[in-house]
Design an enzyme around this catalytic site. Sequence first.
Site, PDB file in Angstrom:
ATOM      1  N   ASP A   1       0.851  -1.187   0.000  1.00 10.33           N
ATOM      2  CA  ASP A   1       0.000   0.000   0.000  1.00 10.33           C
ATOM      3  C   ASP A   1       0.898   1.251   0.000  1.00 10.33           C
ATOM      4  OD1 ASP A   1      -2.168   1.692   0.037  1.00 10.33           O
ATOM      5  OD2 ASP A   1      -3.191   0.692   1.687  1.00 10.33           O
TER       6      ASP A   1
ATOM      7  N   GLU B   1      -9.658   7.686   4.312  1.00 11.67           N
ATOM      8  CA  GLU B   1      -8.757   7.106   5.310  1.00 11.67           C
ATOM      9  C   GLU B   1      -8.355   8.102   6.389  1.00 11.67           C
ATOM     10  OE1 GLU B   1      -5.353   5.181   3.245  1.00 11.67           O
ATOM     11  OE2 GLU B   1      -6.377   6.026   1.535  1.00 11.67           O
TER      12      GLU B   1
END
Length: 654
Positions: free
Chosen positions: A318, A516
């Site tokens: 990621d 996020e």
Amino acid sequence: MKALAGRFRPKVMLCVAGALLASAATAADPWPRAVNPAPRNPALDARVHAIVAGMTLEQKVGQMTQADIRSVTPDEVRRYYIGSILNGGGAWPSMNMHSSVDDWLKLSDAFYRASMSTDMKVKVPVIWGTDAVHGHNNVYGATLFPHNIGLGAAHDPALVGRIGRATASQVRATGITWAFAPTLAVVQNPRWGRTYESYSSNPELVRDYGEAMVRGLQGQLGSPTSVLATAKHWLGDGGTFHGKDQGETRTSEANLAATHAAGYYGALMANVQTVMVSYSSFTDTASGKHWGKMHGNAHLIGDVLKRRLGFDGLVVSDWNGIEQVPGCTKWHCPQAINAGIDLVMVPDDWKKFIGTTIADVRTGRIKMSRIDDAVSRIVRVKLESGLFDSSPATGQHPDATVMHSPEVRMLAREAVRKSLVLLKNDHGVLPLRRTGKVLVVGKGAASLPMQAGGWSLTWQGDNTKTSDYPNADTLLSALRKTIGAGNVDYSPDGKVADLGGYSAIVMVAAENPYAEGAGDISFPRSVRHTSRYPADLAALTRVSGKGVPVVTLLFSGRPVAANDLINRSDAFIAAWLPGTEGMGLADMLVAGPDGLPAFAFTGRLPFDWPAGDCLAKKGGIQFRRGYGLTLGSRSTLGRLPEAQPVMACPVESR
Ligand code: BGC
Ligand code: BGC
């Protein structure tokens, strides 16, 4: 359509699950043994081997590198043999949010051509990945589907498969061949700001949807309408303590296998080509072992995912995820590569990453065999995707109407209808008659950013205006189209002196967009909607109890405590984050011309719905997962309890 729907029949899913479970082992070894549905292809393997054998170390490490388009040029892709690029959330060609489809195609073609003009023996094409997580959401003008949580409410794998197909067409239309979707998190705590990216807390539903979405996105691999899918984020992203983003998942490995990995079984059965690693860490509560960050977890990435489950595609890290492994930086992390990560998302510091990784191979900190495995996986995935054959921009039309064609808009509208969950409908208020005058209240009713949520044009879904969404309808514009502009008044704050002339009030309570991190509601903040958005309660209070029935819709990325809103409404709908097709909302609110319901409410809660802040406490749940009224249900909800101060909640129920 029928034939396609048949492919996602639950019966098929049950067989798949059965086969996996039949081979599941003991508590000490909780993992099923997955059968790779794509039989090995010796001719393909030989071609991969020949290509990799002809590569220099620089070329191999270049292939293992993924840079963001904001930090890399086509010429650098050529010079450094960069294997992959991405546009992170809110990255567009020339950093222009209003870039046209033609701009996207030209950039894709420039990167592709650069990658095919290196001095490699066999030129390896660059692959571009994008977060198409509810439609092609970074692209101006694209139809956006409801976020995953709403699809979860629909309980309809065939619908999810069709959305995957449509999304693949949108993505291909811009010359991109890889979508970082679906998210297969099985979210346990709605405090997590990414709850809306999760289909459900029900592992079986996530498994079925994972399979359907991967089949939908990938279609027939290598065909001009296929994009590679990504099962993310491996593993346990939805299980972090207190729902903290990038936090620590405390559970047993058996529960990882039974709950959090469920979606991956479906995705693997559908031959998913890529898996993205989670930012979270894992602590095994059965053994007491702290495994640390998933990006360094050789057991779960290498042993379990690749060997035990038989995943033969590529594992991508990621965004800057490697830097969180102890001892690593954004550009240097042999631990992550040794743990089994094949392609490293180093959005900005890719040049330093290439240098340090080459040095690690020379000093033996990373074995050449690991590098060869990583590069072989990357090359194989690219061969499967058809990228070696032609530029992904070739054959695409610069005026790509597929982004918002009538068909794709109808599909999104259908998804919106199926995603709504009716939690209250006292005295049969719904559906509204087409004749009376309606007052619409609440900022969210006229806001595409609030209706679409995070991962919409920008990363957090912020810094955009409703006018940045052409080819879209807010709830307000949709109601005006449905019952006539003259029959719909709008007051964002509900300050209307005389409600006498209205036959109904439609109230929208809504969260501001988030993604996020920023989306977390960290303890001790309250999960009660109105403690974060008091203006919604004030507006509703102004119009409620005045003799005009009130229908409230809530736009939210998660179940939130809303008993005060529910008590002040005659009907209440959990509408999640519906995306661009507000017409789907109006479809469900307004009766047909004959006065009968135009559509049935079929959505059911994909998560438990909290009563207050004490999420896991007895009495903490107001509506169980699976709950949802139909118009035929005779509901008289009665007054729901409102006060439940967050500080009074026992630690484990926060
Ligand atoms: C990028 C996002 C990425 C995020 C991670 C942002 O700057 O645009 O795509 O997910 O950073 O922190
Ligand atoms: C997110 C991923 C996303 C990536 C690229 C990360 O911050 O966790 O889901 O695919 O950024 O934008």
